[in-house]
Enzyme design. Structure first.
Site, mmCIF file in Angstrom:
data_model
loop_
_atom_site.group_PDB
_atom_site.id
_atom_site.type_symbol
_atom_site.label_atom_id
_atom_site.label_comp_id
_atom_site.label_asym_id
_atom_site.label_seq_id
_atom_site.Cartn_x
_atom_site.Cartn_y
_atom_site.Cartn_z
ATOM 1 N N CYS A 53 -1.462 7.712 -0.998
ATOM 2 C CA CYS A 53 -2.048 6.680 -0.147
ATOM 3 C C CYS A 53 -1.179 5.423 -0.192
ATOM 4 C CB CYS A 53 -3.460 6.364 -0.628
ATOM 5 S SG CYS A 53 -4.246 4.988 0.248
ATOM 6 N N CYS A 102 -3.094 -17.524 3.827
ATOM 7 C CA CYS A 102 -2.954 -16.084 3.586
ATOM 8 C C CYS A 102 -1.515 -15.631 3.809
ATOM 9 C CB CYS A 102 -3.921 -15.286 4.464
ATOM 10 S SG CYS A 102 -3.728 -15.559 6.237
ATOM 11 N N CYS A 144 -11.896 6.198 -3.108
ATOM 12 C CA CYS A 144 -11.075 4.995 -2.994
ATOM 13 C C CYS A 144 -11.715 3.916 -3.857
ATOM 14 C CB CYS A 144 -10.974 4.535 -1.541
ATOM 15 S SG CYS A 144 -9.977 3.039 -1.350
#
Length: 473
Positions: free
Chosen positions: A81, A403, A163
């Site tokens: 992943c 961010c 997950c």
């Protein structure tokens, strides 16, 4: 010419969490899976004149910060992943890496050095991700449905059965989601499921390319009842998102310290990590330190995540946001929380803010700035242009939540060197553990220089221009 099997000393991590090393001839090598302080060999996948890129193939000396990944789907193996990049690095070391990235960007791109570093904001490393966009892929040849993030460096969907960065309930639900999609008539026309969790509600938004049959709608209802989730449907663009069935509890999150509850829709922007968001909001309010008589402007206010808590402390808070839809939602949230009297909101394109517009809309005692990744270049530039203009008094303090360390650094350069502010503090916010994403907060205070025009002929450092470059590793 150097051999791909040379032993290399890893010096640092770049913004993609790749180890950075140098060959004897000075060529830079980026190594996926390697950590600072390790001695490694690399399997090279790309070669350029000045750099190479590859994957860790052998490890002679291991970093003391290397840990066992908490997810079986993380790694360098085929089909791994790609949602996380740092699970092999101790969480505390991840924070330290991000702090260095922030400092390096502020200095190299903005020529700004904070007077002090804020204590990093961090929290649980697992189960934190209450928002996620999961890809869906039906594989007819194998007769299976995949639900999850993309494989590392690939467009294929990873074969995930869990997950651990998702809420535990959602992680445990992944196998059942795969079975659900596999049983649906439109299984090959369902490309995405978006997660949006609130304090009491888990909402799943199903993107469907064809109208759902009555049978498929019934399957969704049965799944929702069994697993306690609320289904929303998205037949086309984000504006088409709607509930499968009306009624039931409202999707919302709370900021208990400020007595604020924020209803939202799955398509609205909310922070991925609610625990960190609560700490971040409180930190921002305390750093801004609004007084009972003051007026505050909240730039890029969204739903009012900072506006409403600030309104509990200040006389008036004016929120400005680019989306008329979000502005209306912010007004509704203010009214629902009993804060309509001392809040106001306006929709404005903040990426084209002129100095004259700022003169009329930006007058305030303090600012809270929380832009998207593009940053607040127009705002910072206009603030600099207004320096010393008659009739303009800049805010005493600016708290900037970012961010993207590159655009923060660019804007900080303007705010400090051209607008006449001081960067009194900055620090990282680990909103996304195990990823290379760097969230941060910076505090700027007005100096005496900000009240007078910039001296004619005064040299300014060479600052990053608009648009901002990629962040510095």
């Amino acid at each position: 010419m150097s051999s791909g099997m040379d032993w290399l000393q890893v010096e640092s991590l770049d913004l993609e969490a790749q180890g950075v090393a140098h060959r004897a001839d000075g060529k830079v090598v980026f190594i996926e899976g390697a950590l600072p302080g390790e001695t490694v060999q690399v399997q090279v996948s790309r070669r350029k004149n000045q750099w190479e890129q590859g994957v860790l193939s052998a490890l002679a000396r291991e970093s003391s910060q290397r840990v066992r990944p908490g997810c079986p789907h993380f790694g360098l193996h085929a089909g791994a992943c790609g949602g996380c990049k740092m699970q092999h690095l101790h969480p505390a070391a991840q924070v330290a890496v991000k702090q260095r990235v922030l400092e390096d960007n502020l200095w190299h791109l903005g020529k700004v050095k904070p007077e002090r570093l804020l204590r990093p904001i961090h929290g649980p490393a697992w189960g934190y991700r209450w928002r996620a966009r999961l890809s869906v892929r039906y594989v007819p040849k194998k007769g299976v449905v995949l639900v999850g993030f993309h494989e590392r460096k690939s467009r294929y969907v990873a074969d995930m059965l869990e997950c651990p960065v998702l809420p535990a309930k959602v992680s445990a639900m992944l196998p059942a989601l795969r079975e659900l999609i596999g049983a649906m008539e439109q299984r090959d026309r369902l490309p995405q499921i978006e997660l949006a969790a609130g304090d009491e509600v888990i909402a799943l938004v199903l993107r469907h390319l064809e109208p759902l049959s009555a049978g498929d709608a019934a399957r969704l209802r049965a799944f929702g009842a069994e697993h306690g989730v609320q289904w929303w449907l998205q037949p086309k663009g984000p504006e088409t998102v709607h509930r499968l069935d009306e009624g039931g509890p409202q999707l919302a999150y709370s900021l208990p310290e400020y007595g604020v509850t924020m209803p939202f829709k799955p398509t609205d922007f909310t922070q991925v990590n609610p625990q960190i968001n609560r700490v971040l909001v409180d930190r921002a309010v305390r750093l801004l330190a609004p007084q009972p008589h003051e007026r505050i402007v909240d730039w890029f206010c969204g739903l009012g995540n900072f506006t409403l808590p600030l309104a509990r402390r200040a006389a008036a808070v004016h929120g400005i946001e680019g989306s008329e839809t979000l502005v209306q939602r912010a007004r509704e949230n203010a009214a629902a929380n009993g804060l309509a009297a001392n809040t106001s909101f306006a929709a404005r394109n903040l990426f084209e803010m002129s100095a004259d517009e700022l003169m009329t809309s930006g007058a305030a005692d303090a600012w809270l700035v929380d832009p998207p990744r593009e940053g607040a270049f127009a705002l910072a530039k206009s603030l600099a242009e207004l320096r010393g203009r008659e009739g303009w008094t800049p805010p005493r303090r600016i708290v900037y939540v970012s961010c993207n360390p590159a655009t923060l650094a660019r804007d900080a350069g303007l705010i400090v060197h051209l607008a006449g502010f001081r960067c009194v503090a900055a620090g990282v916010v680990n909103m996304f553990p195990h990823t290379a994403h760097v969230e941060s907060i910076a505090v700027f205070e007005r100096s005496e220089a900000a009240l007078s025009p910039r001296p004619v002929g005064e040299a300014a450092p060479e600052l990053a221009a608009e648009p901002a470059p990629d962040a510095v590793a």
